[in-house]
Write a protein that holds these residues in place. Structure first.
Motif, short mmCIF file in Angstrom:
data_model
loop_
_atom_site.label_atom_id
_atom_site.label_comp_id
_atom_site.label_asym_id
_atom_site.label_seq_id
_atom_site.Cartn_x
_atom_site.Cartn_y
_atom_site.Cartn_z
N ARG A 240 0.99 -1.19 0.06
CA ARG A 240 -0.12 0.01 0.10
C ARG A 240 0.74 1.20 0.03
O ARG A 240 0.52 2.38 -0.72
CB ARG A 240 -1.04 0.09 1.03
N PHE A 241 1.96 1.17 0.70
CA PHE A 241 2.73 2.46 0.77
C PHE A 241 3.38 2.68 -0.38
O PHE A 241 3.31 3.79 -1.02
CB PHE A 241 3.89 2.46 1.83
N ASP A 244 0.75 4.01 -3.10
CA ASP A 244 0.17 5.45 -2.39
C ASP A 244 1.18 6.43 -3.11
O ASP A 244 0.88 7.53 -3.68
CB ASP A 244 0.20 5.66 -1.05
N LYS A 245 2.59 5.93 -3.25
CA LYS A 245 3.73 7.00 -3.79
C LYS A 245 3.40 7.06 -5.06
O LYS A 245 3.96 8.22 -5.78
CB LYS A 245 5.05 6.36 -3.26
N THR A 252 -6.90 3.29 2.90
CA THR A 252 -6.09 3.29 4.16
C THR A 252 -4.76 2.78 3.80
O THR A 252 -4.64 1.69 3.04
CB THR A 252 -6.79 2.53 5.13
N LEU A 253 -3.61 3.21 4.53
CA LEU A 253 -2.25 2.62 4.16
C LEU A 253 -1.95 1.60 5.62
O LEU A 253 -0.69 1.06 5.11
CB LEU A 253 -1.12 3.73 4.36
N TYR A 255 -1.42 -1.86 7.40
CA TYR A 255 -1.60 -3.25 6.91
C TYR A 255 -2.88 -3.92 7.45
O TYR A 255 -3.03 -3.96 8.68
CB TYR A 255 -0.22 -3.85 7.34
N VAL A 262 1.81 1.17 8.95
CA VAL A 262 1.61 1.47 7.33
C VAL A 262 2.29 0.17 6.48
O VAL A 262 3.32 -0.52 7.16
CB VAL A 262 2.67 2.63 6.87
N GLU A 263 1.44 -0.37 5.73
CA GLU A 263 1.98 -1.56 4.89
C GLU A 263 3.07 -1.31 4.05
O GLU A 263 2.80 -0.78 3.02
CB GLU A 263 0.95 -2.13 4.02
N LYS A 264 4.47 -1.41 4.78
CA LYS A 264 5.52 -1.27 3.73
C LYS A 264 5.97 -2.71 3.65
O LYS A 264 5.82 -3.86 4.39
CB LYS A 264 6.67 -0.47 4.49
#
Length: 278
Positions: A240-241, A244-245, A252-253, A255, A262-264
């Motif tokens: 997701r992160f 979004d970039k 929502t970001l 997880y 944040v889902e990284k």
């Protein structure tokens, strides 16, 4: 019924199953030998007029007339490889012996250009323009002499060219007891392999810079796993992160498995408490 020349249903682990294919290749090689030995025949002259004589990897003569053949495709791919900075078109060289079946004037055996282009005046005077190296360079008791067959005696600048071509050939080592040998210049052992060519291309296309991570593929790891790990190292997984970039609208970001961070990539694969517990 056959497929690709092989009878369907036959057991290919038997040597007899390959006999029709071997015979087909023998016939093709026999036709090719006739082309090189009977170069004055009608069909040989037709092929030369369509495809040219210097059909090396770097040849572009009459490609527009050659059609979509295997060889023209190889030459076209070779031209693209040359654009990478790899000397593919000149990577194959032929070591010439005294008993050579190589064309003296039309094959590039003394450099990148055939002798007919380097010594054009002499080529015009040549009586047999399709003669072989062994027809023009004769070995007698550890020495060599030249057997020229001119339409008329050279004069003027042509005399200088005769001296120049003889000096050029005398500087080349020709072994009367050896056979012609083709070598691959881009590998130390002189033997062509797709691995050596792929290595050359990778060295040009996958150059490691200051901000590039060098990777080496492990053959014991499945390819899909290797690609996944490689993309994870480069932060190229569609988490997701990262989405979004790139301007993709996401509600929502966080997880969704844990809802904590944040889902990284690092969180999904290593840091998430759910992952650790699992």
């Amino acid at each position: 019924m056959t497929y690709l020349g092989i009878p369907l249903g036959i057991k290919m682990n038997k040597s007899s199953a390959w006999l029709p294919i071997i015979e087909k290749f023998r016939k093709m090689l026999a036709d090719w030998k006739i082309f090189h030995t009977n170069h004055d025949s009608l069909w040989a002259r037709i092929i030369v007029n369509i495809y040219g004589t210097g059909r090396g990897l770097g040849s572009t003569n009459n490609l527009q007339f050659a059609g979509n053949t295997i060889w023209t495709n190889i030459v076209k791919v070779g031209q693209k490889i040359d654009n990478f900075g790899i000397a593919f078109s000149t990577s194959i060289t032929k070591s010439i012996s005294n008993e050579s079946t190589t064309k003296f004037w039309t094959y590039s055996w003394m450099g990148s250009d055939p002798l007919k282009d380097v010594f054009n005046r002499l080529f015009v005077l040549e009586s047999d323009k399709m003669d072989l190296v062994q027809d023009r360079v004769i070995f007698t008791e550890e020495t060599r002499r030249f057997n020229w067959q001119w339409c008329r005696e050279p004069r003027g600048r042509a005399i200088d060219e005769v001296e120049a071509i003889e000096n050029l050939i005398n500087a080349v080592s020709l072994n009367p007891n050896a056979e012609d040998k083709i070598s691959w210049n881009l590998d130390a052992d002189g033997i062509f392999s797709t691995k050596s060519l792929a290595s050359q291309i990778d060295g040009k296309k996958l150059q490691v810079g200051n901000n590039v991570i060098e990777t080496v593929r492990n053959k014991l790891i499945p390819q899909k796993v290797s690609i996944f790990v490689w993309r994870a190292k480069l932060q190229r997984l569609p988490v997701r992160f990262e989405l979004d970039k790139r301007g993709i609208d996401i509600n929502t970001l966080l997880y969704p498995i844990c809802g904590d961070e944040v889902e990284k990539v690092d969180h999904v694969l290593i840091q998430c408490r759910k992952v650790v517990e699992f």
